[in-house]
Write a protein that holds these residues in place. Structure first.
Motif, PDB file in Angstrom:
ATOM      1  N   THR A 175      36.881  35.468  46.025  1.00 41.30           N
ATOM      2  CA  THR A 175      36.944  35.790  44.601  1.00 41.30           C
ATOM      3  C   THR A 175      35.730  36.621  44.182  1.00 41.30           C
ATOM      4  O   THR A 175      34.771  36.769  44.928  1.00 41.30           O
ATOM      5  N   TYR A 220      39.599  31.747  49.679  1.00 40.94           N
ATOM      6  CA  TYR A 220      40.961  31.233  49.562  1.00 40.94           C
ATOM      7  C   TYR A 220      41.805  31.775  50.705  1.00 40.94           C
ATOM      8  O   TYR A 220      41.496  32.804  51.297  1.00 40.94           O
ATOM      9  N   THR A 262      41.350  27.348  45.899  1.00 46.96           N
ATOM     10  CA  THR A 262      40.145  27.918  46.494  1.00 46.96           C
ATOM     11  C   THR A 262      39.307  26.839  47.176  1.00 46.96           C
ATOM     12  O   THR A 262      39.528  25.639  46.989  1.00 46.96           O
ATOM     13  N   HIS A 296      39.397  26.341  42.088  1.00 43.44           N
ATOM     14  CA  HIS A 296      40.335  26.972  41.169  1.00 43.44           C
ATOM     15  C   HIS A 296      41.691  27.111  41.846  1.00 43.44           C
ATOM     16  O   HIS A 296      41.777  27.156  43.070  1.00 43.44           O
ATOM     17  N   GLN A 297      42.734  27.240  41.054  1.00 42.00           N
ATOM     18  CA  GLN A 297      44.063  27.556  41.569  1.00 42.00           C
ATOM     19  C   GLN A 297      44.274  29.060  41.498  1.00 42.00           C
ATOM     20  O   GLN A 297      43.798  29.717  40.570  1.00 42.00           O
ATOM     21  N   ILE A 298      44.983  29.560  42.485  1.00 40.80           N
ATOM     22  CA  ILE A 298      45.370  30.973  42.538  1.00 40.80           C
ATOM     23  C   ILE A 298      46.878  30.992  42.676  1.00 40.80           C
ATOM     24  O   ILE A 298      47.438  30.322  43.550  1.00 40.80           O
ATOM     25  N   SER A 299      47.565  31.759  41.821  1.00 41.81           N
ATOM     26  CA  SER A 299      49.016  31.869  41.936  1.00 41.81           C
ATOM     27  C   SER A 299      49.481  33.160  41.297  1.00 41.81           C
ATOM     28  O   SER A 299      48.807  33.720  40.439  1.00 41.81           O
ATOM     29  N   THR A 342      43.802  36.468  38.250  1.00 44.70           N
ATOM     30  CA  THR A 342      42.687  35.693  37.724  1.00 44.70           C
ATOM     31  C   THR A 342      42.944  34.233  38.065  1.00 44.70           C
ATOM     32  O   THR A 342      44.062  33.743  37.886  1.00 44.70           O
ATOM     33  N   THR A 343      41.923  33.538  38.530  1.00 46.25           N
ATOM     34  CA  THR A 343      42.070  32.124  38.887  1.00 46.25           C
ATOM     35  C   THR A 343      42.270  31.272  37.633  1.00 46.25           C
ATOM     36  O   THR A 343      42.081  31.751  36.515  1.00 46.25           O
ATOM     37  N   THR A 349      36.579  31.626  34.972  1.00 45.54           N
ATOM     38  CA  THR A 349      37.573  32.096  35.934  1.00 45.54           C
ATOM     39  C   THR A 349      36.893  33.074  36.893  1.00 45.54           C
ATOM     40  O   THR A 349      35.758  33.467  36.692  1.00 45.54           O
ATOM     41  N   TYR A 368      40.483  38.038  41.691  1.00 47.59           N
ATOM     42  CA  TYR A 368      40.744  38.148  43.125  1.00 47.59           C
ATOM     43  C   TYR A 368      41.759  39.270  43.344  1.00 47.59           C
ATOM     44  O   TYR A 368      42.518  39.635  42.438  1.00 47.59           O
TER      45      TYR A 368
END
Length: 124
Positions: free
Chosen positions: A42, A52, A73, A81-84, A105-106, A115, A118
């Protein structure tokens, strides 16, 4: 309505108390599917960054398509953080195969909520 699906199921390592298996779908309604690996680092914000890695969801082979993706991450600065999101369209390679670009953006997290950005390219 029945849709023929083929795939492989792998036994879990029993580390999950709910006991799960991993299912890898190889065709959906007789159309082959595939997925891609993705990984990255990130942006550097508030004195840290996160790593990640993950695998996209399956998508059809041989037709215009995108893939959904989701991962979490690494833990840095005491949080993750979540990444999707959804990848961009397939970008053909000169020889064979293709890749996808992704960016976003996370989720918001951390003692000082923030945030990270990425971006990257999937595997072929």
């Amino acid at each position: 309505m029945e849709i023929p699906v083929t795939g492989l199921m792998f036994h879990s390592d029993d580390s999950d108390p709910l006991h799960s298996h991993r299912l890898f779908i190889t065709s959906w309604d007789s159309v082959p599917v595939h997925s891609h690996q993705f990984r990255g680092i990130t942006s550097f914000d508030l004195g840290h960054r996160h790593q990640y890695a993950g695998t996209t969801e399956p998508a059809p082979t041989g037709v215009p398509h995108n893939h959904r993706y989701f991962t979490v991450t690494s833990v840095d600065d005491g949080h993750r953080h979540q990444i999707s999101g959804v990848t961009g369209p397939a970008i053909p390679l000169p020889d064979v195969g293709h890749y996808h670009e992704f960016r976003g953006t996370t989720s918001v997290n951390g003692a000082n909520p923030h945030t990270h950005q990425y971006s990257g390219q999937t595997s072929t």
